[in-house]
Design an enzyme around this catalytic site. Structure first.
Site, PDB file in Angstrom:
ATOM      1  N   GLU B 144       0.862  -1.171   0.000  1.00 10.63           N
ATOM      2  CA  GLU B 144       0.000   0.000   0.000  1.00 10.63           C
ATOM      3  C   GLU B 144       0.910   1.238   0.000  1.00 10.63           C
ATOM      4  OE1 GLU B 144      -3.126   0.607  -0.181  1.00 10.63           O
ATOM      5  OE2 GLU B 144      -4.130  -1.295   0.212  1.00 10.63           O
ATOM      6  N   GLU B 279     -17.787  -1.032 -10.121  1.00  3.00           N
ATOM      7  CA  GLU B 279     -16.982  -1.900  -9.258  1.00  3.00           C
ATOM      8  C   GLU B 279     -17.813  -2.982  -8.593  1.00  3.00           C
ATOM      9  OE1 GLU B 279     -13.317   0.168  -7.122  1.00  3.00           O
ATOM     10  OE2 GLU B 279     -15.216   0.813  -6.289  1.00  3.00           O
ATOM     11  N   ARG B 292     -18.626  -2.731   1.360  1.00  2.00           N
ATOM     12  CA  ARG B 292     -17.439  -3.249   0.652  1.00  2.00           C
ATOM     13  C   ARG B 292     -17.910  -4.098  -0.530  1.00  2.00           C
ATOM     14  NH1 ARG B 292     -12.836  -3.715   4.135  1.00  2.00           N
ATOM     15  NH2 ARG B 292     -11.757  -4.350   2.238  1.00  2.00           N
ATOM     16  N   LEU B 293     -17.044  -4.284  -1.488  1.00  2.00           N
ATOM     17  CA  LEU B 293     -17.377  -5.139  -2.620  1.00  2.00           C
ATOM     18  C   LEU B 293     -17.385  -6.600  -2.171  1.00  2.00           C
ATOM     19  CD1 LEU B 293     -15.162  -3.414  -5.358  1.00  2.00           C
ATOM     20  CD2 LEU B 293     -17.505  -2.875  -4.659  1.00  2.00           C
ATOM     21  N   TRP B 295     -16.196 -10.116  -2.890  1.00  2.00           N
ATOM     22  CA  TRP B 295     -15.052 -10.586  -3.674  1.00  2.00           C
ATOM     23  C   TRP B 295     -15.258 -12.012  -4.186  1.00  2.00           C
ATOM     24  CZ3 TRP B 295      -9.957  -8.500  -1.037  1.00  2.00           C
ATOM     25  CH2 TRP B 295     -10.049  -7.095  -0.923  1.00  2.00           C
ATOM     26  N   ASP B 397      -7.448  -5.010  -9.426  1.00  2.00           N
ATOM     27  CA  ASP B 397      -6.977  -4.386  -8.185  1.00  2.00           C
ATOM     28  C   ASP B 397      -5.975  -5.289  -7.462  1.00  2.00           C
ATOM     29  OD1 ASP B 397      -6.895  -2.323  -6.368  1.00  2.00           O
ATOM     30  OD2 ASP B 397      -8.861  -2.714  -5.487  1.00  2.00           O
ATOM     31  N   GLU B 400      -0.369  -6.423  -4.343  1.00  2.00           N
ATOM     32  CA  GLU B 400       0.719  -6.066  -3.414  1.00  2.00           C
ATOM     33  C   GLU B 400       0.702  -6.877  -2.136  1.00  2.00           C
ATOM     34  OE1 GLU B 400      -1.932  -4.309  -3.852  1.00  2.00           O
ATOM     35  OE2 GLU B 400      -1.519  -2.615  -5.159  1.00  2.00           O
ATOM     36  N   ARG B 447      -2.797  -0.935 -10.376  1.00  2.00           N
ATOM     37  CA  ARG B 447      -1.956  -0.028  -9.595  1.00  2.00           C
ATOM     38  C   ARG B 447      -0.664  -0.726  -9.196  1.00  2.00           C
ATOM     39  NH1 ARG B 447      -4.894  -0.007  -3.527  1.00  2.00           N
ATOM     40  NH2 ARG B 447      -4.163  -2.086  -2.994  1.00  2.00           N
ATOM     41  N   ASP B 464      -4.506   4.913  -4.899  1.00  2.00           N
ATOM     42  CA  ASP B 464      -5.526   5.548  -4.069  1.00  2.00           C
ATOM     43  C   ASP B 464      -5.040   6.850  -3.440  1.00  2.00           C
ATOM     44  OD1 ASP B 464      -6.783   3.160  -4.655  1.00  2.00           O
ATOM     45  OD2 ASP B 464      -6.437   2.300  -2.675  1.00  2.00           O
ATOM     46  N   HIS B 529     -14.201   8.220 -10.066  1.00  2.00           N
ATOM     47  CA  HIS B 529     -14.324   7.197  -9.020  1.00  2.00           C
ATOM     48  C   HIS B 529     -15.133   7.838  -7.906  1.00  2.00           C
ATOM     49  CE1 HIS B 529     -13.477   4.037  -6.208  1.00  2.00           C
ATOM     50  NE2 HIS B 529     -12.523   3.490  -6.924  1.00  2.00           N
TER      51      HIS B 529
END
Lengths: 678, 678
Positions: B144, B279, B292-293, B295, B397, B400, B447, B464, B529
């Site tokens: 992040e 999204e 939240r999405l 997943w 998305d 990381e 990203r 972000d 966004h």
């Protein structure tokens, strides 16, 4: 220490039966290296970083014996040239490992000592956050301790953001690369260089020095008490604290001659007063930060007319007068010119007098590396201006600020003198007092220290706490400071009642002052301080309830004198501190080692200050094998478990040991100080 | 690279006539060592510390030649065993220094390259704070990027205090141990281990790797443009960005089927819309942190009834539909069970499925180290669930978060795979698209990145940002990210218009959205966004003025297509990014190297976004040797000095190069988008 060669290139060192060091080629105990440090000072706060360009494990050891001594030659590999030559010798009570690097290009030294699981570690100078050092890393570098000292606190963030002054858990005015282990061993690194005690690793402690240390000293004793005596024997002892300093409170006031009038308010309220302490005896200056002291150590006729006669009048009433001094001279004062003319001030690299910016005024640094400068300060400043005036003591402030780019007259490296400075400063004070035959009567108090301050300072003070109950910069840190420094042979410790530092809107509450007074009553010395922003903060004399509470606490403190004087004898005989961790007298009680927020005042009193806001009671562990009597209720508790007691303001959680020869005195305290009906 | 032995045990390496490395016994260029790292992850933020137990300077070099290749054997001293064996070989366009440590116990490697005074350094992946890396140290570890990214900002303090999430200047989703120097040289470290580019030292750059790197690659070219082409040749190129992605804005909405209705508001306001991006196409879950999405990468019938037909309807109107995916599967979703049953999820050290806590829901990690898992994700998830549904792209998305204690099916060390993961994740997306023959039409944006992401990701997105104008986490960081990543061969970059992260009361202003839109119009892709807290933040469609302004900017963006498509050709031919630092085309103009907050869009447009709040004009440097025409007024400025222009909202500071073959197009933009009278 016993040396035992083992296998090829390895050896063990034992102190009595305890394995202290185990060197093996595959797990070496010694490393040499090179580093390029970056050190930046901002008004006593340091930003320090090292860039280690080489770190060589010295895997191979060759041993030879010479009588009782051992020679140990360390190299990278068998057949390689010796890089480090050690000599192990025995002296009474300690073993000495002398260190000699053969290649002068090395300036980093690492040593690994054996660590045991569950081992507790203490010392490191006057540590303010942690009594048990296990699991953490402690750089040894005298500095400001920081404001907030906790990177998760908004106060620390603001102090960092605005002045890089927030500090962290290990920052202290008084570091000392010496530690005691619960294994009955103490280890001292003899060096004034930047060093690090790293207790984070499983299996070993790593000591790091940014120079070659002169030697490593190892002490092994049968008890904690004997280890502490060994520390006091090694580093020196304080003169006995005079009765006067324990017979009441030192009242800190700093509004010029009006301070004498304010003192009468204290006396009228029944406060037992040992001394009036006026920091501003030499005058003040106004800056945009507020009123600051005038750093020219001469009595200010303007601020204190006829000071000498007023001091004499006070003294006739049994009240001493204390002042303030530090090792700097402001360049708009009279002493600066005098010292500069005599060549007593440190210079910069162009040969001009080095000026340190203290915030709208600049000061010279009296260069204590030469005798003339030290003697001048002793005789001219402390002797004539302070002792002859009638001062019975003072805050001997600072000592941590030696700039690392100053040129010293004896040619010493300022990075090596930085840590030494507090002890040089203490010694100037000690000699000045001794020359007038006043040792043991005059009491000056210092926050800065290093190895050897024990012999030079009669009374430590815990530095500048924030005016709050915070874990890392509030009331409780004073306990940690007293206990950690006490284990290294500093018998006498005290603090600013109510704390000192008021910044970013953080101000004193009545509760804080009263809780702090309650603790201070059960320490060697009670002393109040108006703080850095007197007008923005509550003072004891502003509030009748606070003043009455304070008066009672001074009465309790005075009543303790017969007991405290036996502890003073112990300090003189055995080097024992008055404030002791619970384990000091209860080594076999494993639960005592975790207690950092309660202490024994001598063997017979257990003090568990209320150090958090809003509390009306406290729970504390009581050592096993004794019965403990609650001071205020007489209720008896068995040791070996937690005790919970009510502790409204006015009745601090204190217990005495059943069977103490001072039982009657202790029991009488409750009657003496029963809270007045409200 | 040319190798020249010098004196005893030394050598020089030259790239063309530039001295790259100068090894001497007294100033060695190579070091080997051992370290014990501590790495802790908190939701994608890492706390990393190294304990270096050995660092050996390799002072002595023995050289031998074999045709055009050189063998270099390095040891601590003459006669000592070789510790490091290097082989220098030449390939077309680059020199390769292969690295082999002879002792497997070494796990740290340091290399010093020659640094010149005044040298400028660029790259390091997608850097968000600093374009010129000189004078700073950059760890290379995908993570992040942090919230606030500035230890003096209250936002960073709060993010650190509450979640260790504040970050610092070097934190980035996309690190890459590759840098370009203003000396016309690029250096790449081939390793996925944690590494550090340290540009703080006078005289040398130090590269550090927490493993033995496979090799060091050195590229020397005659111009920055050629160096960038070499980067693109080395790391891969993106498919050409399709016209549709540049012909308007991608509108990000995520309130279920209602998003289709809201889109009409945009269209009615004259917004040029290229796509609707939802999204939440796979559903949402409610947590205490907010919505939240969900997943589980299957279209949610509940949230988007008849999604396929609605996508088809949109498409018939020339508007694409985009979704969202990441490499995790929530353990209460359907795909998790399927993947777990097939053995496609990474495990913990007890053999159970490794679950990552994302805040009130847990996810499995699809193990891309095995082909079956990658193929399943490509075919079953992206192919069937997303492409067959009609998606024309998505946010790909994360990447990381590979935990460093996970067990991977191919037995790889997760600490070595952590940095590799973004590229594996990109490759899964690339192959899934390629299998359907949709490369160059489907646009997904990432990203996260690392060396090689260039070939796997058609469009970077800047991650972000906070919803503010802050120096280290606001609008301006998007410019730095575009320019640094562009120099490493990532031609296409864009960002969330208005930023994403709204925490601790930090919310979007209308000014921020409008300034961000103005910048985005002059980047390859415009995309909005709603941010992490849509309801607490201003949205474009909430405010008529903002919406009208946005519409104008989309019109400008669309009008740029003819110009942008020539840049797309340059990207394909030469690997050049669309957004370029000023020095890209003006290498000899020393003043261009300091500019991080303005850029060239191709050779002919110079864009200097207003990136601070409350500004109504901007001053920017214009490269020498050209005349620059202010887009809105037609005023002509000489290059070689600063130009100041008025820049009220609606007229972003943009200049075109006099003599550009697109002069007519550029000049027409002013007419197209003259601010409506207010």
């Amino acid at each position: 220490m016993r040396c035992e060669p083992v296998a090829e290139g390895g050896f063990d060192l034992f102190a009595d039966d305890r394995l202290i060091l185990a060197h093996r080629p595959e797990t070496p105990s010694f490393f040499l290296g090179r580093g390029e440090e970056r050190m930046e000072m901002y008004r006593g706060n340091f930003d320090i970083e090292d860039y280690v360009t080489a770190r060589l494990p010295l895997a191979h050891a060759e041993l030879s014996r010479e009588g009782d001594d051992w020679h140990i030659a360390l190299s990278a590999r068998p057949g390689d040239p010796t890089l480090l030559a050690l000599k192990l010798t025995q002296e009474s009570g300690r073993s000495i490992l002398s260190v000699e690097a053969r290649d002068p290009s090395f300036n980093r030294f690492w040593l690994r000592l054996v660590a045991e699981e569950g081992e507790h570690l203490f010392g490191g100078g006057e540590q303010m956050s942690y009594l048990d050092l296990a699991g953490r890393r402690f750089p040894m570098w005298t500095s400001e301790p920081g404001v907030g000292r906790d990177k998760t606190s908004p106060l620390t963030f603001e102090a960092d953001r605005t002045g890089r002054a927030g500090g962290d858990y290990y920052n202290t005015n008084y570091p000392q690369p010496t530690f005691l282990s619960s294994r009955g061993v103490a280890v001292h690194l003899e060096t004034t260089a930047y060093s690090i005690l790293d207790f984070r690793h499983a299996g070993f402690h790593e000591l790091e020095v940014w120079a070659m240390p002169e030697r490593i000293e190892v002490f092994a004793k049968g008890s904690i008490g004997d280890l502490v005596t060994a520390m006091a024997d090694r580093f020196g002892r304080q003169p006995p604290l005079p009765d006067w300093a324990m017979e009441g409170a030192i009242i800190g006031l700093k509004h010029g001659a009006g301070s004498f009038e304010t003192l009468e308010t204290y006396l009228a309220a029944g406060v037992e007063v040992s001394a009036l302490w006026c920091e501003d005896w030499s005058g003040v200056r106004e800056t945009s930060f507020g009123t600051r002291l005038f750093w020219d150590w001469v009595a200010s006729d303007k601020r204190y007319p006829q000071l000498k006669s007023r001091i004499d009048e006070l003294r006739a009433r049994g009240i001493r007068f204390l002042g303030y001094v530090n090792p700097y001279l402001c360049n708009d004062g009279t002493l600066f010119s005098e010292a500069e003319a005599k060549g007593l001030l440190a210079t910069d690299d162009t040969g001009n007098t080095y000026l340190v910016d203290f915030g709208e005024f600049d000061c010279g640094v009296v260069d204590f590396t030469i005798d003339e400068a030290a003697q001048w300060f002793e005789d001219r400043v402390i002797g004539e201006n302070m002792l002859d005036l009638g001062l019975s003591g003072w805050m001997a402030d600072f000592g941590e600020y030696l700039p690392i780019d100053v040129q010293l007259k004896d040619g010493a490296d300022p990075k090596l003198m930085h840590n030494a400075w507090p002890v040089l400063w203490g010694a100037v004070n000690a000699r000045a007092v001794a020359k007038k035959g006043r040792s043991g009567d005059v009491v000056y108090f210092m926050r800065a220290g290093f190895s050897g301050i024990q012999a030079e300072c009669p009374l430590l003070w815990a530095g500048d706490q924030s005016v709050d109950f915070s874990r890392h910069d509030g009331l409780v840190t004073v306990i940690v400071g007293a206990l950690s420094s006490g284990l290294l042979g500093n018998a006498y410790h005290h603090s600013d009642i109510g704390g000192y530092t008021s910044l970013f809107g953080n101000v004193r509450s009545a509760e804080l002052i009263m809780r702090w007074s309650e603790m201070a009553a059960f320490t060697p010395v009670m002393r109040s301080h108006e703080g850095n922003r007197p007008k923005m903060n509550l003072q004891i004399h502003h509030d009748d309830e606070v003043l009455a509470h304070f008066a009672r606490m001074t009465q309790i403190h005075k009543a303790l004198l017969p007991y405290l004087s036996t502890l003073r004898d112990e300090a003189a005989d055995r080097g024992w501190p008055l404030q002791r961790p619970l384990f000091f007298h209860h080594e076999d009680d494993a639960l005592c080692y975790g207690v950092f927020d309660a202490y024994l005042l001598g063997r017979d009193l257990l003090v568990a200050p209320v150090w958090q806001a809003g509390e009306t009671g406290r729970t504390t562990y009581l050592p096993a094998g004794e019965k403990w009597v609650h001071l205020w209720t007489g209720e008896t508790f068995d040791g070996g478990e937690d005790a919970s007691v009510e502790a409204p303001i006015g009745t601090p959680p204190v217990f005495f040991r059943q069977g103490s020869s001072f039982e009657a005195l202790f029991a009488g305290l409750a009657a003496l100080s029963a809270p007045s009906p409200s």
